[in-house]
Write a protein that holds these residues in place. Structure first.
Motif, mmCIF file in Angstrom:
data_model
loop_
_atom_site.group_PDB
_atom_site.id
_atom_site.type_symbol
_atom_site.label_atom_id
_atom_site.label_comp_id
_atom_site.label_asym_id
_atom_site.label_seq_id
_atom_site.Cartn_x
_atom_site.Cartn_y
_atom_site.Cartn_z
ATOM 1 N N ASP A 44 8.510 1.360 -20.185
ATOM 2 C CA ASP A 44 7.326 1.796 -20.950
ATOM 3 C C ASP A 44 7.181 3.388 -20.951
ATOM 4 O OD1 ASP A 44 5.960 -0.577 -21.895
ATOM 5 O OD2 ASP A 44 4.942 -0.891 -19.772
ATOM 6 N N ASP A 45 7.541 4.141 -19.964
ATOM 7 C CA ASP A 45 7.443 5.638 -20.256
ATOM 8 C C ASP A 45 8.331 6.046 -20.769
ATOM 9 O OD1 ASP A 45 9.684 5.099 -18.686
ATOM 10 O OD2 ASP A 45 9.517 6.461 -16.864
ATOM 11 N N LYS A 46 9.311 5.321 -21.421
ATOM 12 C CA LYS A 46 10.273 5.968 -22.706
ATOM 13 C C LYS A 46 9.837 5.435 -24.070
ATOM 14 C CE LYS A 46 14.125 6.772 -19.675
ATOM 15 N NZ LYS A 46 15.679 6.690 -19.583
#
Length: 168
Positions: A44-46
């Motif tokens: 999710d952080d990308k």
């Protein structure tokens, strides 16, 4: 998670899908399979990172769902709703959903598309349909074909972007 089946179009005709719309249904099912595999375990952080100033994976996922919905609406001879216009404006800006949520939304939209394709009478495929506020003329088959083509185009872009981001 690699799928060892042949591509969808090589698996034979799909039940209840009109003959002339088989390629559209095959392409959408292929896109759904590839997208599901591609985004498996994508962090999710990308999701909102971009590569070389290109669109982020999150944008592509939102756009794939939204444009498919919009093209199906035009193919039915309808105008976009206020909700669809809001969704269009939020593509790439609403960053509140996870990879899993965005993938699920796309998979559901493909199911909706397949239901519409299945119920489409082949005798209306050349009927004119207006696109956008200007009601630019297209046809039912043109809109359905473009829905598959546009989906595969953005999937290709997503594949490249995700591959680069996975290396970072």
């Amino acid at each position: 998670m690699k799928n060892n089946l042949p591509e969808v179009w090589l698996r034979g005709p799909l039940d209840n899908v009109p003959t002339l719309l088989q390629p559209v249904a095959h392409a959408l099912l292929q896109a759904r399979e590839e997208l599901n595999e591609l985004m498996h375990d994508f962090p999710d952080d990308k999701l909102w990172l971009s590569v070389a100033a290109m669109a982020s994976p999150g944008f592509h996922l939102q756009h794939l769902t939204g444009v498919l919905d919009r093209l199906l609406t035009y193919a039915r001879g309808e105008l976009l709703s206020d909700e669809q216009l809001r969704y269009l404006q939020s593509e790439g800006k609403d960053q509140s959903r996870s990879v899993e949520q965005l993938v699920d939304s796309f998979k559901k939209q493909v199911d909706i598309a397949l239901a519409q394709i299945t119920s489409t009478d082949e005798t209306i495929l050349t009927n004119v349909r207006g696109v956008g506020r200007a009601q630019i003329p297209s046809t039912v088959i043109g809109l359905l074909t473009h829905s598959a083509e546009h989906t595969m185009r953005h999937l290709g872009q997503l594949i490249v972007t995700v591959a680069v981001l996975r290396q970072q």
